[in-house]
Design an enzyme around this catalytic site. Structure first.
Site, mmCIF file in Angstrom:
data_model
loop_
_atom_site.group_PDB
_atom_site.id
_atom_site.type_symbol
_atom_site.label_atom_id
_atom_site.label_comp_id
_atom_site.label_asym_id
_atom_site.label_seq_id
_atom_site.Cartn_x
_atom_site.Cartn_y
_atom_site.Cartn_z
ATOM 1 C CB CYS A 42 -0.903 0.011 1.237
ATOM 2 S SG CYS A 42 -2.068 1.404 1.247
ATOM 3 C CG ASP A 44 -0.683 4.088 5.267
ATOM 4 O OD1 ASP A 44 0.229 4.594 5.957
ATOM 5 O OD2 ASP A 44 -1.876 4.112 5.602
ATOM 6 N NE ARG A 46 -0.618 5.151 8.661
ATOM 7 C CZ ARG A 46 -1.915 5.035 8.964
ATOM 8 N NH1 ARG A 46 -2.312 5.238 10.212
ATOM 9 N NH2 ARG A 46 -2.793 4.706 8.044
ATOM 10 C CG HIS A 98 -1.733 -0.954 5.970
ATOM 11 N ND1 HIS A 98 -2.383 0.004 6.705
ATOM 12 C CD2 HIS A 98 -1.820 -0.546 4.679
ATOM 13 C CE1 HIS A 98 -2.815 0.964 5.903
ATOM 14 N NE2 HIS A 98 -2.489 0.655 4.660
ATOM 15 C CB CYS A 101 -5.888 -0.605 4.451
ATOM 16 S SG CYS A 101 -5.470 0.079 2.828
#
Ligand code: CO
Length: 210
Positions: A42, A44, A46, A98, A101
């Site tokens: 992803c 993302d 993080r 994750h 999400c």
């Protein structure tokens, strides 16, 4: 100092330190890369592939998009996949989602997000196909997290369904596929599925003449 200037400063410090730790580092990496892993994760911020797996530059070939989707019409993903499988000859392909999400959450909501809706429709379809199971979870967090897992399993299957992977499976008995889910709250990866060469037992999606 502007925030972006901190990045440039940190870069200088990193490059300097790297040269001290391993004087050959940049010479070696600038001439070739031989990663063993393709990471489909992803976008993302993080979930940085190298940091959470303790790997160095040169070790993981990376593709990231919203909610780590493997869409058969995505020329970007397919180009990355082809290069990783046919040129780099990676041994493992990891699809890593994750928990929590945002892309999966958005797919479960009726909110219109513009062009993103077109992308996350792929997750809506997985939700629709597994609605009873997902909706049986008592909390929203658990429903999202179950769909995160189902999404990863589906995307691993999508990787297996590509002619790129099927051809490699026929020719070199690899790569092995892995579905993982990373926990934002504890930093741990939960391995949830695996597919070995030739394990796609589905006539409709299997090519016989590769
Ligand atoms: Co995400």
């Amino acid at each position: 100092m502007h925030s972006y200037e901190k990045l440039l400063l940190a870069n200088k410090a990193w490059a300097r330190e790297q040269k001290v730790i391993d004087p050959e580092f940049f010479d070696r990496l600038s001439s070739q890369q031989a990663p063993e892993f393709l990471w489909i994760g992803c976008s993302d911020s993080r979930v940085p592939a190298d940091k959470i797996t303790g790997t160095d530059p040169g070790e993981i070939f990376v593709h990231r998009n919203i909610a780590n989707l493997v869409v058969s019409a995505d020329i970007n993903l397919l180009s990355v996949l082809q290069y990783a499988v046919e040129v780099l000859k990676v041994k493992h392909i990891i699809v890593c989602g994750h928990y929590g999400c945002g892309g999966v959450k958005a797919a479960m909501s009726p909110t219109y997000y513009g062009i993103i809706n077109q992308w996350i429709k792929n997750i809506k379809d997985i939700y629709q196909a597994n609605r009873a199971e997902v909706d049986s979870k008592p909390t929203e967090e658990e429903r999202v997290n179950r769909l995160v897992e189902l999404n990863v399993i589906e995307q691993v299957t999508n990787v297996a369904r590509t002619s790129i992977v099927q051809k490699a499976w026929a020719e070199r008995n690899g790569p092995q596929l892995h579905g993982w889910v990373y926990g934002l709250n504890n930093g741990l990866i939960n391995p949830i599925c695996e597919m070995d060469a030739g394990s796609l037992n589905d006539d409709l999606y299997t090519f016989k003449n590769l």
